[in-house]
Design a protein around this motif. Structure first.
Motif, mmCIF file in Angstrom:
data_model
loop_
_atom_site.group_PDB
_atom_site.id
_atom_site.type_symbol
_atom_site.label_atom_id
_atom_site.label_comp_id
_atom_site.label_asym_id
_atom_site.label_seq_id
_atom_site.Cartn_x
_atom_site.Cartn_y
_atom_site.Cartn_z
ATOM 1 N N SER A 153 11.525 -8.073 -6.465
ATOM 2 C CA SER A 153 11.403 -8.352 -7.896
ATOM 3 C C SER A 153 12.763 -8.628 -8.503
ATOM 4 O O SER A 153 13.803 -8.164 -8.012
ATOM 5 C CB SER A 153 10.753 -7.168 -8.625
ATOM 6 N N THR A 154 12.724 -9.348 -9.600
ATOM 7 C CA THR A 154 13.916 -9.571 -10.414
ATOM 8 C C THR A 154 13.451 -9.965 -11.807
ATOM 9 O O THR A 154 12.252 -10.135 -12.049
ATOM 10 C CB THR A 154 14.807 -10.665 -9.805
ATOM 11 N N SER A 155 14.382 -10.084 -12.720
ATOM 12 C CA SER A 155 14.013 -10.484 -14.075
ATOM 13 C C SER A 155 13.617 -11.957 -14.090
ATOM 14 O O SER A 155 14.188 -12.783 -13.373
ATOM 15 C CB SER A 155 15.179 -10.242 -15.034
ATOM 16 N N ALA A 156 12.613 -12.278 -14.894
ATOM 17 C CA ALA A 156 12.114 -13.653 -14.960
ATOM 18 C C ALA A 156 13.100 -14.542 -15.706
ATOM 19 O O ALA A 156 13.775 -14.114 -16.654
ATOM 20 C CB ALA A 156 10.753 -13.678 -15.646
ATOM 21 N N ALA A 157 13.191 -15.779 -15.284
ATOM 22 C CA ALA A 157 14.071 -16.736 -15.955
ATOM 23 C C ALA A 157 13.479 -17.116 -17.313
ATOM 24 O O ALA A 157 12.261 -17.316 -17.434
ATOM 25 C CB ALA A 157 14.226 -17.982 -15.089
ATOM 26 N N PRO A 158 14.301 -17.216 -18.372
ATOM 27 C CA PRO A 158 13.779 -17.617 -19.693
ATOM 28 C C PRO A 158 13.171 -19.016 -19.628
ATOM 29 O O PRO A 158 13.699 -19.916 -18.964
ATOM 30 C CB PRO A 158 15.026 -17.588 -20.585
ATOM 31 N N ARG A 159 12.052 -19.180 -20.300
ATOM 32 C CA ARG A 159 11.402 -20.485 -20.332
ATOM 33 C C ARG A 159 10.619 -20.595 -21.634
ATOM 34 O O ARG A 159 10.385 -19.601 -22.328
ATOM 35 C CB ARG A 159 10.465 -20.653 -19.136
#
Length: 673
Positions: free
Chosen positions: A339-345
């Motif tokens: 897991s990791t933080s989601a990229a802004p979109r």
């Protein structure tokens, strides 16, 4: 105890059988029907009393048959046709109850041991914890002890002996334990060789009238008047790299998009992911190896946004990152997720509409409350709302506030009481954000964990179930917001930090929980694929050891080495069988070559089974006259005995004929008594 102390022959077998029944009840746990347990307790009490006072069996054989049939019919009726495990557990208990009323001989103990082991098999369908293994070992030990004791007890009763020596019983205790310890490695080998079919567990619904803390894929706080904490393990996880603080552990389960007024439900605008969920390229991935406890949920849990998965069963990943199975696992399930933080979109039109939806019948007073915090950027509105929720007037409490015995609504919480648990805080914050034009959604899962340094893993309990909010902010994407205040009394509930006490498993529980963790890893999760990998690894290691010890520097590797290993295994096994057969044959031939003195000593000792302890020559002449049977019943035995004891050619054939004749005579003595 003194070495010369004698034990009552009739009571020990019944006591051992009762202890086996106790371990069976512990293995069945709450799944054992109360009425069947009560019947077993009463019957066992009568059996122990009757064994101590020599009054067994209770009732006649016909009465016991009628009682057994009645109890079996009652078990089938109360369990309900089709509830096979309930029917099986109740049937075993009532049959044990009937046997307790007639526990007298070795045959009865064989039947009790078979019933208890059958009940342990039923319990294996109900639970998979390490306690079950302990209960099975205890039952096996007691079964072996009883099977060793009961024949001697029967013989002592036939000889009208008052009791057996404590020394003999102590020897049986030690021998049974040593035999079980020797048997365990053999059982482990068979466990690794034989295939296993995973079986579903039996699930019982919790008692009605109260809700238990734990994960839920929807949110309906106003229908819950009292929330009870549940310390059961939801899952265990090994995390790499190790988190510095359990406060950072937010385990995402379900994401709720639709607000129905009295509840929140998932209803995602895009159901299934079309490709891999995008991750923030600059973020560091976190590896989680999770062992999920069996329950009724088909959701999988992960930190932040999962971008790489290793799940051994069929699953689907939604566009919002939520992981779901096709059906709830029946056994503990292991999976690995990164897991990791989601990229802004940017939000799609469907997502924005779903994240701004509010119920049409929302209270005007709540709309007016939200207007107080509006104005400025989204980040400013978020800070205002969080500051308001963290004011002293807001309190965390599991029970419904005074004046709301049947639970309060969201409007009551926001406008009047300011008292509730995490579902109220998450639902209330998300509603106010949406009313202020900020896209928001509710997340349910778990918060925190207890670290066990013995196994280097985290325990997440059902009591750590939590709900929080994700708000979408420009340039940041989905941002986690937690409005639930910290508790004033540690350990009394949910987040912000109340569920995190203690952050480390207490020292007394570390080793025990580690044993359960290893039991799941090495026993429950030993799949056929793992079996093959284990044996292949063992074969390779043996091959490397053989190569390192070989005289030649290069040992050619056969392409089908596993076939040669199997052939070697069968050759070794066949050789062992031939060796055993040869040893038995030599023993048989050696028996034929015994001298005359050996057979005479055996004849002298043979009468001990009838009660004659003095083996001096001539003493037995008076013994025959005292037997409480007619002379024609013991005369033939006497002739064989005299030929073996004083004749010129005693042999193995005469010894066998004497043994058979003594068995017939003992039967006649039992019928006379």
């Amino acid at each position: 105890m003194m070495p010369g102390l004698r034990l009552p022959t009739r009571s020990v077998g019944s006591l051992v059988a009762a202890l086996m029944g106790v371990f069976l009840l512990l293995a069945l746990g709450s799944e054992a029907a109360l009425w069947a347990t009560a019947v077993w307790v009463v019957a066992t009490g009568l059996g122990l009393y009757g064994a101590w006072h020599g009054r067994l069996p209770w009732f006649s054989a016909a009465q016991r048959w009628m009682l057994g049939l009645f109890l079996l019919a009652l078990a089938l009726l109360l369990a309900g046709w089709g509830n096979w495990l309930a029917m099986a557990s109740q049937t075993v208990l009532v049959l044990l109850a009937v046997k307790a009323l007639e526990m007298r001989s070795q045959r009865d103990f064989y039947q009790v041991a078979a019933l208890v082991l059958l009940g342990m098999g039923v319990a294996a369908w109900l639970r998979v914890g390490v306690l079950l293994g302990i209960f099975v070992l205890a039952a096996l030990y007691l079964s072996l002890l009883g099977l060793l004791w009961q024949p001697l007890a029967d013989a002592a009763v036939e000889r009208t002996t008052e009791g057996l020596r404590w020394r003999d019983f102590r020897y049986m205790l030690v021998f049974s334990l040593v035999f079980l310890l020797v048997l365990l490695p053999v059982a482990a080998i068979f466990f690794l060789i034989l295939p296993r079919t995973p079986t579903p567990l039996w699930a019982w619904a919790p008692p009605q009238g109260a809700a238990h803390s734990g994960f839920s894929a929807d949110l309906s706080p106003d229908s819950i008047a009292h929330l009870a904490l549940d310390s059961a393990t939801a899952f265990r996880a090994q995390i790499s790299p190790q988190p510095a603080d359990p406060e950072s552990l937010y385990w995402v389960g379900a994401i709720l998009w639709r607000d129905r007024g009295r509840s929140w439900v998932p209803d995602p605008p895009v159901a299934v992911v079309q490709g891999a969920v995008s991750a923030d390229a600059g973020a560091t991935g976190v590896r989680q190896e999770i062992v999920l406890s069996p329950d009724n949920s088909n959701y999988l849990f992960a930190l932040a946004t999962p971008y790489h998965l290793n799940i051994p069963v069929t699953y689907r990943q939604q566009a919002d990152g939520v992981l779901r199975l096709d059906k709830a696992p029946g056994l503990p399930m292991r999976y690995i997720v990164w897991s990791t933080s989601a990229a802004p979109r940017l939000l799609s039109a469907a997502e924005r509409a779903a994240a701004l939806q509010v119920p049409a019948d929302t209270c005007p007073a709540v709309r007016a409350l939200a207007a107080r915090f509006a104005g400025g950027s989204g980040a400013v509105v978020v800070q205002r709302l969080l500051h308001w929720f963290h004011e002293p007037s807001f309190r965390y409490r599991l029970q419904a506030p005074t004046g709301y015995p049947h639970g309060q609504g969201m409007a009551d919480f926001l406008l009047h009481t300011h008292t509730g648990f995490c579902e109220y805080y998450a639902g209330g914050l998300a509603l106010l954000l949406r009313l202020d034009g900020i896209p928001a959604r509710v997340v349910t899962g778990y918060h925190g964990g207890e670290y066990n340094p013995v196994g280097n893993y985290w325990i997440v309990r059902q009591s750590m179930a939590h709900a929080w909010v994700q708000a979408w902010l420009p340039g940041q994407g989905w941002v986690r917001l937690d409005a639930t205040p910290a508790l004033t009394v540690p350990g009394q509930g949910d987040s912000n930090s109340g569920t995190l006490a203690p952050a480390v498993v207490p020292g007394a529980q570390q080793l025990w929980d580690w044993l359960q963790w290893q039991w799941i890893n090495m026993v429950i999760n030993l799949t056929p694929a793992k079996q093959r990998a284990l044996w292949e690894s063992a074969g390779l290691q043996m091959m490397q050891m053989a190569q390192s010890s070989a005289h030649t520097p290069h040992w050619p590797k056969a392409p089908n080495w596993h076939r040669h290993a199997a052939l070697a295994y069968w050759l070794a096994g066949g050789s062992a069988l031939l060796l055993m057969a040869w040893l038995l044959w030599r023993r048989h031939r050696a028996g034929k070559g015994k001298d005359v003195g050996y057979w005479r000593q055996r004849a002298a000792r043979a009468l001990r089974t009838l009660g004659l302890k003095d083996v001096r020559p001539g003493v037995e002449s008076l013994f025959w006259q005292r037997l409480p049977v007619s002379a024609d019943q013991w005369e033939s035995v006497r002739e064989i005995y005299l030929a073996q004891r004083y004749g010129p050619t005693p042999d193995a054939d005469g010894d066998r004929r004497l043994s058979v004749a003594l068995v017939t005579l003992r039967q006649s003595l039992r019928e006379t008594s």
